[in-house]
Design an enzyme around this catalytic site. Sequence first.
Site, mmCIF file in Angstrom:
data_model
loop_
_atom_site.group_PDB
_atom_site.id
_atom_site.type_symbol
_atom_site.label_atom_id
_atom_site.label_comp_id
_atom_site.label_asym_id
_atom_site.label_seq_id
_atom_site.Cartn_x
_atom_site.Cartn_y
_atom_site.Cartn_z
ATOM 1 N N TYR A 144 0.860 -1.182 0.000
ATOM 2 C CA TYR A 144 0.000 0.000 0.000
ATOM 3 C C TYR A 144 0.892 1.226 0.000
ATOM 4 O O TYR A 144 1.882 1.287 0.738
ATOM 5 C CB TYR A 144 -0.898 0.014 1.248
ATOM 6 C CG TYR A 144 -1.750 1.261 1.377
ATOM 7 C CD1 TYR A 144 -2.806 1.496 0.493
ATOM 8 C CD2 TYR A 144 -1.509 2.197 2.381
ATOM 9 C CE1 TYR A 144 -3.590 2.641 0.612
ATOM 10 C CE2 TYR A 144 -2.298 3.334 2.507
ATOM 11 C CZ TYR A 144 -3.335 3.553 1.622
ATOM 12 O OH TYR A 144 -4.113 4.683 1.741
ATOM 13 N N ASP A 166 9.304 2.544 -0.087
ATOM 14 C CA ASP A 166 8.260 3.231 0.677
ATOM 15 C C ASP A 166 8.386 2.764 2.127
ATOM 16 O O ASP A 166 7.947 1.679 2.487
ATOM 17 C CB ASP A 166 6.873 2.917 0.098
ATOM 18 C CG ASP A 166 5.761 3.627 0.866
ATOM 19 O OD1 ASP A 166 6.064 4.291 1.892
ATOM 20 O OD2 ASP A 166 4.597 3.515 0.446
ATOM 21 N N LYS A 206 4.184 8.427 9.156
ATOM 22 C CA LYS A 206 3.868 7.810 10.448
ATOM 23 C C LYS A 206 4.806 8.256 11.584
ATOM 24 O O LYS A 206 4.627 9.338 12.119
ATOM 25 C CB LYS A 206 3.786 6.293 10.283
ATOM 26 C CG LYS A 206 2.683 5.929 9.262
ATOM 27 C CD LYS A 206 2.176 4.518 9.307
ATOM 28 C CE LYS A 206 0.873 4.396 8.546
ATOM 29 N NZ LYS A 206 0.972 3.951 7.175
HETATM 30 C C1 PLP Z 1 0.385 4.529 5.815
HETATM 31 C C2 PLP Z 1 1.145 4.342 4.552
HETATM 32 C C3 PLP Z 1 1.052 5.222 3.482
HETATM 33 C C4 PLP Z 1 0.075 6.372 3.474
HETATM 34 O O1 PLP Z 1 0.347 7.271 4.492
HETATM 35 P P1 PLP Z 1 -0.829 8.290 4.960
HETATM 36 O O2 PLP Z 1 -0.155 9.145 5.979
HETATM 37 O O3 PLP Z 1 -1.916 7.430 5.498
HETATM 38 O O4 PLP Z 1 -1.243 9.038 3.768
HETATM 39 C C5 PLP Z 1 1.870 5.029 2.397
HETATM 40 N N1 PLP Z 1 2.727 4.005 2.351
HETATM 41 C C6 PLP Z 1 2.840 3.125 3.351
HETATM 42 C C7 PLP Z 1 3.839 2.030 3.261
HETATM 43 C C8 PLP Z 1 2.045 3.258 4.479
HETATM 44 O O5 PLP Z 1 2.144 2.348 5.466
#
Ligand code: PLP
Length: 453
Positions: free
Chosen positions: A170, A265, A293
Amino acid sequence: MYLTSCLYVKMHATYKTIISYFCPISMQISNSEKLFEKAKQLFPGGVNSPVRAFKSVGGTPLFIKKGKGAHIWDADGNEFVDFCCSWGPLILGHANAKVLSAVNETMQNGTSFGAPTELENQLAELILQNNRFIQKIRFVSSGTEAVMSAIRLARGFSKKNKIIKFEGCYHGHSDALLVKAGSGLVTFGNSSSAGVPESIVAETISIPLNNKEAVIQAFAQNKNNVACVIIEPIPANNGLLLQDQSFLEFLRDLCNKEGSLLIFDEVISGFRVGFTGAAGLYNIQPDICTYGKIIGGGFPVGAYGASKEIMACVSPEGAVYQAGTLSGNPVAMAAGIAQLSECLKPDFYQTLAKKTTYLLDGIRAVNPLPFMKLFQMGSIFWIAFTEKDKIQSAEDIDADSMKYYRGLYHRLLENGVYLGPSGYEVGFVGEAHTYEDLDKTIQAFKISLTSLV
Ligand SMILES: *Cc1c(COP(=O)(O)O)cnc(C)c1O
């Protein structure tokens, strides 16, 4: 009013069919129910982010009123040991004293200026001096924004268009990344959301994780037009799909050979499995890293970073445009500085991993279900219901097995343990979890799992 969770759990075919009814669950949640009724009139589905709605576990989402350390309290006063931790950001736990005092102090001088502040320099230096994988950074306000900007940067730098992503990772909700695989191994993808134009979907190739052949094919079919490969090096948004180190190294080598950028990511894994995230853990140099995060200490912060050369493409130095009214917000920067300073203390990550292993070993020791497996990476854990000993791709997850999680979920709530409300979500152990909290959690699992049988 009681939280009712009437469902029966049918064991895997290989095990004896046992049926267990458990309703109603005797926990008062009438205030949450009232608040949710109201919220449904205000927000689509009653929430401001879909998974909060408890759709995959059923029942009413708990409205949270307060958090302190590893504990949260809902609107009815029920107390839980929290392993969701705001989906990862709260590595020090709720209402950490150092974070709160930094935020309080900063706020007294105003909350936003739309002009540079010294706090941005401080957080950036703290990160860059302790992360050999990036030389310059840009702060944004969410993980989605970080990834969306990183993709634009990869395209701007490489002057190519296609992006390769993996099923089961994601990357936030920007158009280009809401694409799932089509029917073949490397066919055109389908959008995973309404409202994403075909023309955008056509630029994204989505393939299975841990599958070298699929990556080779995707490159072959898009010769000289792949801007980047983006991966969660520790995929943790669709279960915990730990990749072979050799697969990540293979991506690095192939991207070099093909003149494409490799994006890690690290919105979850960054500052979580170690200060330098998965890049440091696997010792692999990505071209661009994205963070989110944990970086904001519980405030909305994201970031992307790369070499000086790549970052020179970003506006106003370069031609890749990216901006934000609240980017580098001083209050959020102060929270990030306070939190990351704690993460840099000696043995911080070893202590978290040790606690997590203690928790999982404890749960294993009381678990009567042979097909419940616990997977771990540092302080990230995932509960899966499977016969398999390894799950490395989204296709390896049996959607039907989520019914066991649903059953377990409500029993755990009743016994004072709060996990993310979906079996595809991972759990997080943080600095605030004490061994007493972990022992209590193991006991809650024991009671909950036993009641399922
Ligand atoms: C949570 C997450 C996102 C999106 O971050 P948001 O702050 O919710 O927009 C993107 N990539 C990864 C790997 C994530 O865990």
